[in-house]
Design a protein around this motif. Structure first.
Motif, PDB file in Angstrom:
ATOM      1  N   SER A  75      38.186  42.255  30.224  1.00 53.73           N
ATOM      2  CA  SER A  75      38.168  42.796  31.582  1.00 53.73           C
ATOM      3  C   SER A  75      39.523  42.556  32.226  1.00 53.73           C
ATOM      4  O   SER A  75      40.372  41.853  31.681  1.00 53.73           O
ATOM      5  N   GLU A  76      39.698  43.153  33.408  1.00 51.12           N
ATOM      6  CA  GLU A  76      40.922  42.952  34.176  1.00 51.12           C
ATOM      7  C   GLU A  76      40.536  42.776  35.638  1.00 51.12           C
ATOM      8  O   GLU A  76      39.673  43.476  36.152  1.00 51.12           O
ATOM      9  N   LYS A  77      41.188  41.780  36.275  1.00 46.28           N
ATOM     10  CA  LYS A  77      40.868  41.502  37.665  1.00 46.28           C
ATOM     11  C   LYS A  77      41.990  40.674  38.275  1.00 46.28           C
ATOM     12  O   LYS A  77      42.485  39.736  37.649  1.00 46.28           O
ATOM     13  N   ASP A  78      42.403  41.014  39.476  1.00 49.22           N
ATOM     14  CA  ASP A  78      43.416  40.276  40.227  1.00 49.22           C
ATOM     15  C   ASP A  78      44.709  40.093  39.441  1.00 49.22           C
ATOM     16  O   ASP A  78      45.331  39.032  39.473  1.00 49.22           O
ATOM     17  N   GLY A  79      45.116  41.096  38.696  1.00 48.33           N
ATOM     18  CA  GLY A  79      46.375  41.029  37.954  1.00 48.33           C
ATOM     19  C   GLY A  79      46.297  40.244  36.664  1.00 48.33           C
ATOM     20  O   GLY A  79      47.321  39.967  36.044  1.00 48.33           O
ATOM     21  N   ILE A  80      45.105  39.857  36.225  1.00 51.17           N
ATOM     22  CA  ILE A  80      44.926  39.095  34.987  1.00 51.17           C
ATOM     23  C   ILE A  80      44.021  39.891  34.057  1.00 51.17           C
ATOM     24  O   ILE A  80      42.968  40.377  34.454  1.00 51.17           O
ATOM     25  N   ILE A  81      44.435  39.996  32.800  1.00 53.88           N
ATOM     26  CA  ILE A  81      43.613  40.647  31.782  1.00 53.88           C
ATOM     27  C   ILE A  81      42.965  39.553  30.953  1.00 53.88           C
ATOM     28  O   ILE A  81      43.642  38.645  30.469  1.00 53.88           O
ATOM     29  N   VAL A  82      41.644  39.620  30.791  1.00 58.75           N
ATOM     30  CA  VAL A  82      40.893  38.645  30.002  1.00 58.75           C
ATOM     31  C   VAL A  82      40.368  39.359  28.766  1.00 58.75           C
ATOM     32  O   VAL A  82      39.619  40.325  28.869  1.00 58.75           O
ATOM     33  N   ILE A  83      40.779  38.878  27.579  1.00 60.21           N
ATOM     34  CA  ILE A  83      40.348  39.460  26.310  1.00 60.21           C
ATOM     35  C   ILE A  83      39.561  38.405  25.544  1.00 60.21           C
ATOM     36  O   ILE A  83      39.983  37.244  25.463  1.00 60.21           O
ATOM     37  N   GLN A  84      38.432  38.789  24.952  1.00 60.45           N
ATOM     38  CA  GLN A  84      37.587  37.840  24.234  1.00 60.45           C
ATOM     39  C   GLN A  84      38.261  37.372  22.956  1.00 60.45           C
ATOM     40  O   GLN A  84      38.860  38.160  22.234  1.00 60.45           O
ATOM     41  N   GLY A  85      38.154  36.073  22.688  1.00 60.95           N
ATOM     42  CA  GLY A  85      38.668  35.491  21.451  1.00 60.95           C
ATOM     43  C   GLY A  85      40.139  35.105  21.546  1.00 60.95           C
ATOM     44  O   GLY A  85      40.820  35.382  22.523  1.00 60.95           O
ATOM     45  N   ASP A  86      40.615  34.411  20.495  1.00 59.15           N
ATOM     46  CA  ASP A  86      42.017  33.986  20.427  1.00 59.15           C
ATOM     47  C   ASP A  86      42.789  35.041  19.636  1.00 59.15           C
ATOM     48  O   ASP A  86      42.857  34.990  18.408  1.00 59.15           O
TER      49      ASP A  86
END
Length: 107
Positions: A75-86
């Protein structure tokens, strides 16, 4: 009478011209940071991409490209992209191909 009609009365010899505003392409100044995190996510590992300075539409475009290329969620929110896993290394290569500078944070 609107403003345009008033101006025509004041300047009858003036001819209106259409012009296009040049669109400036966004250039990222600072490198994007890719870091691995498990805290506060019930032990689930995620990769965070921080430091994006552009518009939200561009952020969503980057996020979608990463998620579809790797076939994983995020997901993406507040200028940060969060991707599952390393997936820091894979994400960094994708971002470099897109023309962004990246910096790896953490081990």
């Amino acid at each position: 009478m609107d403003l345009r009609d008033q101006l025509k009365n004041i300047f009858p010899e003036h001819e209106e011209q259409d012009f296009e505003i040049p669109v400036e392409k966004f250039v990222q100044q600072e490198p994007l940071t890719c870091k691995f995190e498990k805290k506060g996510r019930h032990g689930k590992p995620v990769t965070l991409i921080e430091g994006f300075e552009g518009p939200d539409a561009e952020l969503k475009k980057i996020s979608k490209k990463i998620k579809t290329t790797l076939g994983i969620g995020g997901s993406e929110k507040d200028g940060i992209i969060v991707i599952q896993g390393d997936n820091r290394d894979k994400i960094m290569t994708i971002l470099k191909e897109m023309g962004y500078k990246t910096k790896r944070v953490g081990g």
